[in-house]
Design an enzyme around this catalytic site. Structure first.
Site, PDB file in Angstrom:
ATOM      1  N   VAL A  67      38.459  35.995  37.601  1.00 32.72           N
ATOM      2  CA  VAL A  67      39.891  35.736  37.420  1.00 32.72           C
ATOM      3  C   VAL A  67      40.564  36.919  36.744  1.00 32.72           C
ATOM      4  O   VAL A  67      39.960  37.607  35.924  1.00 32.72           O
ATOM      5  CB  VAL A  67      40.129  34.466  36.564  1.00 32.72           C
ATOM      6  CG1 VAL A  67      39.618  33.230  37.285  1.00 32.72           C
ATOM      7  CG2 VAL A  67      39.477  34.587  35.186  1.00 32.72           C
TER       8      VAL A  67
ATOM      9  N   PHE B 261      35.992  43.787  43.533  1.00 37.55           N
ATOM     10  CA  PHE B 261      37.451  43.677  43.519  1.00 37.55           C
ATOM     11  C   PHE B 261      37.967  43.515  42.089  1.00 37.55           C
ATOM     12  O   PHE B 261      38.918  44.174  41.666  1.00 37.55           O
ATOM     13  CB  PHE B 261      37.845  42.479  44.385  1.00 37.55           C
ATOM     14  CG  PHE B 261      39.322  42.254  44.525  1.00 37.55           C
ATOM     15  CD1 PHE B 261      40.093  43.067  45.333  1.00 37.55           C
ATOM     16  CD2 PHE B 261      39.938  41.205  43.867  1.00 37.55           C
ATOM     17  CE1 PHE B 261      41.459  42.856  45.474  1.00 37.55           C
ATOM     18  CE2 PHE B 261      41.304  40.983  44.004  1.00 37.55           C
ATOM     19  CZ  PHE B 261      42.061  41.808  44.804  1.00 37.55           C
ATOM     20  N   LYS B 262      37.294  42.647  41.339  1.00 36.39           N
ATOM     21  CA  LYS B 262      37.694  42.428  39.939  1.00 36.39           C
ATOM     22  C   LYS B 262      37.566  43.716  39.129  1.00 36.39           C
ATOM     23  O   LYS B 262      38.427  44.043  38.310  1.00 36.39           O
ATOM     24  CB  LYS B 262      36.835  41.317  39.335  1.00 36.39           C
ATOM     25  CG  LYS B 262      37.115  41.026  37.855  1.00 36.39           C
ATOM     26  CD  LYS B 262      38.529  40.514  37.631  1.00 36.39           C
ATOM     27  CE  LYS B 262      38.805  39.916  36.281  1.00 36.39           C
ATOM     28  NZ  LYS B 262      38.505  40.629  35.108  1.00 36.39           N
ATOM     29  N   LEU B 263      36.468  44.441  39.343  1.00 40.03           N
ATOM     30  CA  LEU B 263      36.277  45.688  38.586  1.00 40.03           C
ATOM     31  C   LEU B 263      37.344  46.717  38.945  1.00 40.03           C
ATOM     32  O   LEU B 263      37.825  47.454  38.076  1.00 40.03           O
ATOM     33  CB  LEU B 263      34.878  46.259  38.838  1.00 40.03           C
ATOM     34  CG  LEU B 263      33.731  45.445  38.236  1.00 40.03           C
ATOM     35  CD1 LEU B 263      32.391  46.057  38.627  1.00 40.03           C
ATOM     36  CD2 LEU B 263      33.849  45.369  36.712  1.00 40.03           C
TER      37      LEU B 263
ATOM     38  N   ASN C  20      40.470  45.647  37.144  1.00 35.53           N
ATOM     39  CA  ASN C  20      40.368  45.993  35.719  1.00 35.53           C
ATOM     40  C   ASN C  20      40.455  47.505  35.503  1.00 35.53           C
ATOM     41  O   ASN C  20      40.951  47.963  34.469  1.00 35.53           O
ATOM     42  CB  ASN C  20      39.057  45.467  35.126  1.00 35.53           C
ATOM     43  CG  ASN C  20      39.131  43.983  34.823  1.00 35.53           C
ATOM     44  OD1 ASN C  20      39.981  43.279  35.370  1.00 35.53           O
ATOM     45  ND2 ASN C  20      38.241  43.488  33.981  1.00 35.53           N
TER      46      ASN C  20
END
Lengths: 301, 301
Positions: free
Chosen positions: B127, B178-180, B183
């Site tokens: 998330v 994708f999250k990394l 971020n």
């Protein structure tokens, strides 16, 4: 005084700004006096009612406010040495409004030229925005220098921009530093985007999902516009900002940091990548093409 | 099936998410079964109607959907080895929804655990959003894994987030990548801001004017919120994101780039600066405190 305005420099930024100013002056039954080093650029604005001067001397004799929009510090230094030579021979008060992105030290040097002529004023007023924003009168205008002169000219600044940030300082170097810091945020954002988007390509992460993420978290024209350009590989020059100009700006940022004992590692990284493009003969591409350097880069072994 | 939901992990993110999910379940006359390694964290959500499990085994026996929100890859690996041992002994179909920010390889390892138990499903659903967004149900939910399981759970995901990005892939490593990358954009923005704002301080450029510039060109919550925190020196932990967690994430980004032959110099720079804070014993400060490293830094002689 009746304001009679001259304009020197009709590059991509200068032309867009001058056209908007000419439109405003026309509404006041007045007109610009323009001059450009290469003469071809004057045709369009002449049709809109501007007078084309025969020389810088002609601009000075016909104006009491003179705007300059030039490509780099060397051009600014050369034009201002001529302007000072002419200005020092007249008692007519002149206001000079220099709008280019130059190193703060150059802004200070320009202002000091006029120390011996207290009847004249020198303002340093760099602008934020791409050529498309200049044409659309959507620039952000940064004002520094003599407060009365700024107040007198605000309606004219307003004709070229969507907002005016008055730094309320007579230290004209501050506006140039401020402009470089603003441009640093932009070039840093480009570097960041280029690194992240090229990693997404290599790690097989859905590019459209990344663009959607950018739209969700950074819904600003710069982020959305540049990330689409990069993802779609449409980093051409039209309406853009050339790598060569970017390198000039980033060089100034690095110098500004060095002048003040600060460190700016992201500017160092972006400079290195833009330099690769220039060395490849791509100095006239839009600076968002720096993603191609990341696409080609491989980690050190 | 009747969806009976378990929740493991009530850290700052997990608690915010679980409370919103519990509220939603209460409106359906249902409730969460929660478990946390340290027991104190369960009081508040218990008062809202959640059942507190005595063990991970208890969670599994009472649930057919289990969410996990854990602090790092080691915790995820440890919890999933227990979850797999329990799940492999039951024919009851279970759906696991792992929401932590972990390296893509760990997500793949988790999913592969369940290869021998085709009755179970493993989803990787990291998330986006800070703890405040988790509490306000304003997260952006990223979904990857089995399409039917995602479809079944969308109402529950929706109770915890403002939008759902369905990556439409069964390759659960993609969501972690994708999250990394997301971020990375955030930490890169922090690095950029910290460099620019500390340069402004050193070059004596008006800080309020720089903040105004950021509001004009980057009017997003992240840019405005973090730049104010930095300028006002209010980089405390409350509602924030700790340096220690930031280092974990940035370490994963660096690894992801290395895995795919990409380069990520801005992540390298930010990592170095966050590491300075950790080495100074400031690992629990909000990661926007990295501006202090730039303030203290001096250029190499």
């Amino acid at each position: 005084m009746a304001v009679k305005i001259g304009w020197i420099g009709l590059g991509e930024m200068g032309l867009g700004m001058a056209v908007n100013l000419q439109k405003y002056l026309a509404s006041q039954s007045s007109h610009l006096t323009v001059w450009n080093r290469s003469p071809g650029k004057t045709d369009m604005i002449q049709k809109q009612g501007a007078h084309v001067a025969s020389s810088i001397e002609d601009v000075v004799s016909r104006s009491n406010v003179i705007f300059t929009s030039l490509s780099n510090d060397a051009a600014v230094e050369s034009v201002y040495s001529q302007l000072f030579a002419l200005a020092s021979q007249t008692q007519k008060p002149l206001i000079f409004v220099e709008t280019s992105t130059i190193h703060p030290t150059q802004a200070t040097k320009n202002a000091q030229l006029f120390d011996s002529c207290p009847q004249h004023r020198y303002l340093q007023c760099p602008v934020f925005g791409r050529p498309t924003a200049a044409h659309a009168a959507q620039l952000v205008w940064i004002a520094s220098g003599n407060a009365d002169a700024i107040e007198t000219l605000k309606p004219y600044f307003g004709a070229m921009s969507k907002s005016i940030v008055d730094l309320k300082t007579t230290d004209v170097s501050r506006a140039s530093s401020f402009k470089l810091i603003g441009n640093f945020f932009v070039v840093g954002m480009l570097e960041l985007m280029a690194e992240g988007l090229s990693l997404a390509e290599k790690a097989d992460v859905d590019q459209q999902a990344v663009l959607q993420l950018i739209e969700t978290f950074f819904p600003t024209p710069a982020w959305i516009g540049y990330s689409r350009k990069m993802a779609e590989n449409s980093t051409t020059k039209a309406g853009g900002f050339a790598v060569d100009l970017g390198l000039k700006d980033v060089g100034h940022m690095k110098q500004l940091a060095a002048d003040h004992g600060a460190v700016l590692p992201t500017a160092e990284v972006a400079y290195k990548h833009l330099k690769v493009l220039q060395d490849q003969g791509k100095g006239d591409q839009d600076w968002s093409s720096l993603i191609n350097v990341l696409r080609d880069a491989t980690p050190p072994q």
